[in-house]
Design an enzyme around this catalytic site. Structure first.
Site, short mmCIF file in Angstrom:
data_model
loop_
_atom_site.label_atom_id
_atom_site.label_comp_id
_atom_site.label_asym_id
_atom_site.label_seq_id
_atom_site.Cartn_x
_atom_site.Cartn_y
_atom_site.Cartn_z
CD GLU A 42 28.30 20.37 63.15
OE1 GLU A 42 27.86 20.96 62.21
OE2 GLU A 42 29.59 19.96 63.16
CE LYS A 89 34.02 34.13 53.26
NZ LYS A 89 33.32 34.27 54.27
CB CYS A 136 34.53 19.51 62.50
SG CYS A 136 36.22 19.56 62.52
P1 NAD Z 1 29.59 27.77 57.59
O1 NAD Z 1 29.25 26.98 56.41
O2 NAD Z 1 28.04 28.72 57.89
O3 NAD Z 1 30.34 28.92 56.73
C1 NAD Z 1 31.66 28.38 56.62
C2 NAD Z 1 32.56 29.34 55.24
O4 NAD Z 1 31.68 29.44 54.35
C3 NAD Z 1 32.40 31.01 55.90
O5 NAD Z 1 33.64 31.36 55.64
C4 NAD Z 1 31.12 31.53 55.17
O6 NAD Z 1 31.11 32.94 55.15
C5 NAD Z 1 31.22 30.73 53.76
N1 NAD Z 1 30.28 30.62 52.96
C6 NAD Z 1 28.83 30.83 53.28
N2 NAD Z 1 27.93 30.77 52.43
C7 NAD Z 1 28.85 30.43 51.30
C8 NAD Z 1 28.77 30.30 49.92
N3 NAD Z 1 27.39 30.26 49.45
N4 NAD Z 1 29.50 29.99 48.90
C9 NAD Z 1 30.88 29.96 49.78
N5 NAD Z 1 31.10 30.09 50.80
C10 NAD Z 1 30.29 30.36 51.65
O7 NAD Z 1 29.96 27.26 58.54
P2 NAD Z 1 30.38 27.83 60.03
O8 NAD Z 1 29.18 27.95 60.80
O9 NAD Z 1 31.46 29.02 59.53
O10 NAD Z 1 31.44 26.66 60.58
C11 NAD Z 1 30.87 25.43 61.34
C12 NAD Z 1 30.79 24.46 60.65
O11 NAD Z 1 32.06 23.98 60.04
C13 NAD Z 1 30.29 23.10 61.33
O12 NAD Z 1 29.24 22.38 60.60
C14 NAD Z 1 31.60 22.47 61.66
O13 NAD Z 1 31.22 21.05 61.88
C15 NAD Z 1 32.25 22.58 60.33
N6 NAD Z 1 33.69 22.26 60.17
C16 NAD Z 1 34.38 21.19 59.67
C17 NAD Z 1 35.60 20.81 59.87
C18 NAD Z 1 36.26 19.81 59.24
O14 NAD Z 1 37.35 19.68 59.31
N7 NAD Z 1 35.50 18.89 58.90
C19 NAD Z 1 36.44 21.89 60.72
C20 NAD Z 1 36.00 22.97 61.21
C21 NAD Z 1 34.64 23.23 61.15
#
Ligand code: NAD
Length: 527
Positions: free
Chosen positions: A376, A171, A278
């Site tokens: 963040e 997804k 991240c």
């Molecule tokens: P997000 O948490 O808003 O969304 C991430 C994914 O989760 C999306 O595909 C979204 O549609 C899905 N999602 C949303 N609600 C959900 C639910 N209830 N159940 C299951 N899936 C759901 O994050 P974002 O804004 O897309 O990404 C940015 C964040 O990702 C930042 O906090 C960043 O630090 C983190 N990140 C972490 C890493 C790592 O390796 N640690 C790498 C890249 C990004």
């Protein structure tokens, strides 16, 4: 081979737009929960045959997909750039090149990384026992990914999960569905059997449906807030999860660092991908004796950056990927300035621009009472504080709920390593920043609220298999000494076990031999 159709959506769609221009790039289905469940069912059916293929066959397929990617490098980089706003050059350096490397590494190495491993069983080996561990595919892996690296983040996990013999339902983020669909297209063209990889485009509701659809593991990358929701929902089914969450990554510049290089590292670490990594440098601590020079270098370097749309070949910094994220950045910067911070450059969105462009911003006079040093920010902002001692630097770095990466800058490698080992983070680099996600061999993941579990490296591969322990007793004709019946003689031997066998010493265990023989003799008499 027949290829599966994209998931159905009852007509609802996601519209993908270029955040730098607002232009529509295309549409993707908003997949409904019942279709997500059907996708998982199809994946499960396809997985049993896929798991019977050899590592060599799976590796060949991944290498074929890799060749397709290489032949379309420019088109894919352009798609990534358009969906995220990042420079095309960055799409190649930070997404395509590392993933191409990871594909060849795991295509060649998964067989040996997952070959059965012997386990030493100490003195039990003297009793004819041996143990080993084997690794079986888990089944169906649900991968949920964010928008900041819409190619590399999901594709790395897809490749590793497939090589381990799993099927995958991915997804992708609702902001970057076209890049997610491109991943599937590449594998379809490489000849991956129908159903083994499926992509369900959609928003959070589609992600939530995937968590509840009976997958065998969830690999989630995203924010801490969503990660907690995913963990809670997964707990209902006891579905194991890997959580790769946000960070507030500190950079520590010691008094003996090469200041010019540290400044350039800070600027790249904070502003690459418009600060939406991240592992971006989210806060910087510099020793007070070198702070003035360091800050001057950082500001000068930042002012030299060119900000433009991703297709401009000289763009250093592109637009942010979403207006929503830009507003978070603006809120953090405004709050910091209200509380006394100073923006030495930047501080605002780029004037007269229709896109989500935020100026690379350097802040000083910041402290840990400000959101900019605690939450963040995930944007092009570099807040800088000073410190007096190494202990203070470590205390400040560790004063965070996050722990993804951190860096220490010094010309004394020993001192750098000692400090690095005191910092609470999943990856700590010395004289380096941000880039180790690109090294397929090294583990990636956080501590504290940056999550748990690992992607990449052998540790990441082990997350995608079920480890089974096999224990063999070669002496098949004799009962163990600790089985029934218990007698006073048995009790004496068990006390000996507690004192001698459990000591781990061969010599001590050998002293038990007369008691063992008496127990054998007693056993024969009792029979
Ligand atoms: P997000 O948490 O808003 O969304 C991430 C994914 O989760 C999306 O595909 C979204 O549609 C899905 N999602 C949303 N609600 C959900 C639910 N209830 N159940 C299951 N899936 C759901 O994050 P974002 O804004 O897309 O990404 C940015 C964040 O990702 C930042 O906090 C960043 O630090 C983190 N990140 C972490 C890493 C790592 O390796 N640690 C790498 C890249 C990004």
């Amino acid at each position: 081979m027949a290829q599966s159709m994209p998931a159905k959506s009852h007509g609802a769609e996601l519209v993908s737009r270029n955040p730098a221009t607002g232009e529509e790039l295309g549409r993707a289905p908003l997949t409904m929960p019942e279709e997500v469940a059907r996708s998982v069912g199809r994946a499960r059916e396809a997985q049993s045959e896929w798991s019977r293929s050899s590592f060599r066959e799976r590796g060949r397929l991944v290498m074929k997909a890799r060749r397709i990617i290489l032949s379309e490098l420019e088109e894919i980089a352009l798609l990534i750039s358009q969906e995220t706003g990042k420079p095309v050059a960055e799409a190649i350096s930070m997404e395509l090149a590392p993933t191409l490397d990871l594909m060849q590494y795991f295509a060649r190495k998964s067989a040996s990384l997952l070959s059965p491993r012997g386990i030493s069983v100490g003195q039990y080996a003297l009793m004819g026992r041996f143990s080993y561990e084997i690794y079986k595919p888990l089944g169906v892996i649900g991968i949920i990914s964010p928008w900041n690296f819409p190619w590399a983040t999901p594709l790395d996990s897809v490749v590793m999960a497939l090589l381990a013999g799993n099927a995958v339902v991915l997804k992708p983020s609702e902001l970057t569905p076209l890049t997610g669909l491109k991943i599937k297209e590449v594998f379809d063209r490489a000849g991956l059997p129908d159903g083994v990889l499926q992509v369900v485009t959609g928003d959070g509701s589609t992600g939530a449906a995937l968590v509840g659809a009976g997958v065998d593991k969830i690999v989630f990358t995203g924010s801490v807030a969503t990660g907690k929701r995913v963990a809670e929902a997964a707990a209902k089914y006891l579905t194991p999860v890997v959580l790769e969450l946000g960070g507030k990554d500190p950079m520590i510049v010691l008094d003996d660092a090469n200041i010019r290089n540290a400044a350039r590292g800070a600027v790249w670490g904070a502003f690459a991908n418009a600060g939406q990594c991240c592992a971006s440098v989210e806060r910087c601590y510099v020793h007070e004796t070198v702070a003035e020079r360091f800050i001057a270098e950082v500001v000068a370097e930042t002012k030299r950056l060119r900000q433009s749309i991703g297709t401009d070949q000289t763009a250093d910094v592109g637009s942010m990927t979403s207006e929503r994220q830009l507003l978070t950045v603006q809120k953090h910067v405004d709050e910091a300035i209200d509380k006394g911070a100073t923006a030495l450059t930047g501080g605002d969105r780029v004037p007269d621009s229709a896109g989500a462009f935020f100026e690379p911003t350097v802040l000083v006079n910041v402290n840990h009472d400000m959101d900019i040093m605690r939450d963040e920010t995930f944007g092009p902002v570099l807040p800088i504080m000073t410190f007096k001692t190494d202990d203070e630097a470590v205390r400040l770095a560790n004063d965070s709920i996050y722990g993804l990466t951190a860096s220490v800058w010094t010309s004394n490698i020993g001192r750098g390593r000692r400090l690095a080992e005191r910092i609470e983070a999943g990856t700590i680099t010395v004289n380096e920043v941000l880039y180790t996600h690109a090294i397929a061999q090294t583990p990636w993941g956080g501590v504290k609220q940056s999550g748990f579990g690992r992607t990449h490296g052998r540790a990441g591969l082990l997350e995608l298999v079920s480890a089974r322990h096999v224990h063999v007793n070669r002496i098949s004709f004799m009962p163990d000494l600790w089985w029934f019946n218990y007698t006073p003689e048995a009790g004496r031997l068990f006390r000996g076990f507690a004192r001698r066998l459990a000591s781990g010493s061969l010599f001590q265990t050998a002293l038990l031999l007369p008691q063992m023989i008496r127990r054998w003799q007693e056993r024969s008499r009792l029979r």
